[in-house]
Design an enzyme around this catalytic site. Structure first.
Site, short mmCIF file in Angstrom:
data_model
loop_
_atom_site.label_atom_id
_atom_site.label_comp_id
_atom_site.label_asym_id
_atom_site.label_seq_id
_atom_site.Cartn_x
_atom_site.Cartn_y
_atom_site.Cartn_z
N ASP A 165 -43.52 25.38 -16.08
CA ASP A 165 -43.65 26.60 -16.90
C ASP A 165 -43.97 27.74 -15.94
O ASP A 165 -44.22 27.53 -14.74
CB ASP A 165 -44.79 26.42 -17.91
CG ASP A 165 -45.02 27.67 -18.77
OD1 ASP A 165 -44.03 28.23 -19.27
OD2 ASP A 165 -46.18 28.10 -18.92
N SER A 166 -43.99 28.95 -16.48
CA SER A 166 -44.35 30.10 -15.66
C SER A 166 -45.84 30.08 -15.30
O SER A 166 -46.25 30.70 -14.32
CB SER A 166 -44.03 31.39 -16.42
OG SER A 166 -44.74 31.41 -17.64
N CYS A 205 -41.13 25.59 -21.04
CA CYS A 205 -41.18 27.04 -21.19
C CYS A 205 -39.96 27.43 -22.00
O CYS A 205 -38.83 27.04 -21.64
CB CYS A 205 -41.13 27.66 -19.79
SG CYS A 205 -40.88 29.43 -19.78
N GLU A 211 -52.62 34.29 -20.76
CA GLU A 211 -52.76 33.90 -19.34
C GLU A 211 -54.05 34.51 -18.77
O GLU A 211 -54.70 33.93 -17.91
CB GLU A 211 -51.52 34.38 -18.59
CG GLU A 211 -51.29 33.76 -17.25
CD GLU A 211 -50.80 32.29 -17.29
OE1 GLU A 211 -51.10 31.57 -16.35
OE2 GLU A 211 -50.13 31.89 -18.27
N CYS A 218 -43.03 29.94 -27.78
CA CYS A 218 -43.51 30.14 -26.42
C CYS A 218 -44.63 29.13 -26.22
O CYS A 218 -45.50 28.99 -27.10
CB CYS A 218 -44.03 31.56 -26.24
SG CYS A 218 -44.86 31.84 -24.65
N HIS A 249 -47.15 29.16 -24.50
CA HIS A 249 -48.51 29.71 -24.41
C HIS A 249 -49.16 29.81 -25.80
O HIS A 249 -50.39 29.81 -25.91
CB HIS A 249 -48.47 31.14 -23.83
CG HIS A 249 -48.34 31.19 -22.33
ND1 HIS A 249 -47.20 30.84 -21.68
CD2 HIS A 249 -49.23 31.56 -21.38
CE1 HIS A 249 -47.37 31.01 -20.37
NE2 HIS A 249 -48.60 31.44 -20.17
N1 DGL Z 1 -44.65 29.94 -21.73
C1 DGL Z 1 -43.40 30.57 -21.58
C2 DGL Z 1 -42.47 30.44 -22.73
O1 DGL Z 1 -42.55 29.44 -23.40
C3 DGL Z 1 -43.27 31.83 -20.82
C4 DGL Z 1 -44.19 32.95 -21.04
C5 DGL Z 1 -43.90 33.97 -19.99
O2 DGL Z 1 -44.08 33.63 -18.81
O3 DGL Z 1 -43.46 35.07 -20.33
O4 DGL Z 1 -41.66 31.28 -23.00
#
Ligand code: DGL
Length: 272
Positions: free
Chosen positions: A15-16, A78, A159, A191, A193
């Site tokens: 993931d990011s 992600c 984050e 997402c 997150h």
């Molecule tokens: N967690 C990620 C997603 O599912 C990326 C969030 C990001 O880095 O912008 O899209």
């Protein structure tokens, strides 16, 4: 390679940043025998605002590492990278590992449960603008109306550890009050997150809307694939290993919070 050897190989998850940890944690709970290797591309976060080409380049570089680590499965944990790079990564990785994304298990669940209904989606700009959910849901032809809203402030906010305070409350309320999301019966957290703010989102809807968290669905899907391919691990080979492209104390703190143990966090810059 003998099947027995393949079973012992780890599962790579990337993931990011910390978002994919929601999925990694669900995999750990559901498949405790599997060894995980996690890559958080903290140097390039957030992915959601990056171009497709940039996300593809990061994803391919990360896959190089995960292939070298001999991963049997690479899970793109992600949504933004799943939207921008899944097809390319699958081709790039070829037969070296089985590549999975976090979108398909959610689409299958929604098609199964919400035929003829209106469903909302929140995600990054990359995920929403790619229309990947809409294309995949429409292709299953279940008469589902998908209403999508980009919520670009949420991933960076999470984050930063900003959840459960007045600022996050007000950002979440502003997004969820958008007319695009009126009259939905379920909301896809598009997402990885967002499960970290699931409670706040659920509180906003007070039970009127089902909030769909992908991590459980994805973990179950990974389990199914391991069984189908006959590559499920028989015993745990080692502790999870975490890589980050840029070392941050907040990532280390979150990782420990998720896994309830001291973690080995290795700095691995994608480009020297
Ligand atoms: N967690 C990620 C997603 O599912 C990326 C969030 C990001 O880095 O912008 O899209």
């Amino acid at each position: 390679m003998r099947q027995a050897d393949k079973r012992e190989r780890p599962i790579g998850v990337f993931d990011s940043g910390i978002g994919g940890l929601t999925v990694a944690k669900a995999i750990k709970a559901h498949l405790p025998e599997e060894q995980l290797i996690y890559f958080g591309d903290t140097a390039h976060l957030p992915y959601g605002d990056k171009s497709t080409a940039a996300i593809q380049a990061y994803s391919v570089k990360i896959c190089d590492l995960l292939i070298r680590q001999n991963c049997k499965i690479i899970l793109i944990a992600c949504n933004s990278a799943s939207a921008a790079a899944y097809e390319l990564v699958r081709e790039y990785v070829g037969s070296k590992a089985h590549v999975l994304n976090v979108i398909d298990p959610v689409v299958a669940h929604v098609a199964d449960r919400y035929a003829g209904k209106t469903v909302g989606l929140i995600g990054t700009k990359q995920t929403v603008n790619s229309n990947v959910y809409k294309k995949k849901i429409d292709a299953l032809d279940q008469g589902i109306e998908l209403r999508s809203l980009a919520t670009p402030l949420l991933a960076p906010m999470i984050e930063e550890g900003f959840f459960n305070n007045t600022i996050s409350e007000s950002v979440i309320q502003t997004y969820l009050s958008d007319p695009t999301l009126e009259n939905i019966e379920a909301l896809i957290l598009g997402c990885t997150h967002y499960p970290l703010i699931k409670e706040q989102i659920a509180r906003f809807y007070q039970g009127r809307v089902e909030v769909l968290d992908a991590s459980e669905l994805v973990a179950r899907h990974v389990g199914k694939v391991l069984t189908q391919l006959e590559i499920a691990a028989e015993r745990l080979k080692g502790a999870p290993h975490f890589y980050v492209s840029d070392y941050t104390a907040s990532f280390e703190a979150s990782t420990q919070l998720f896994f309830h143990q001291k973690v080995n966090l290795e700095h691995y810059p994608l480009w020297e």
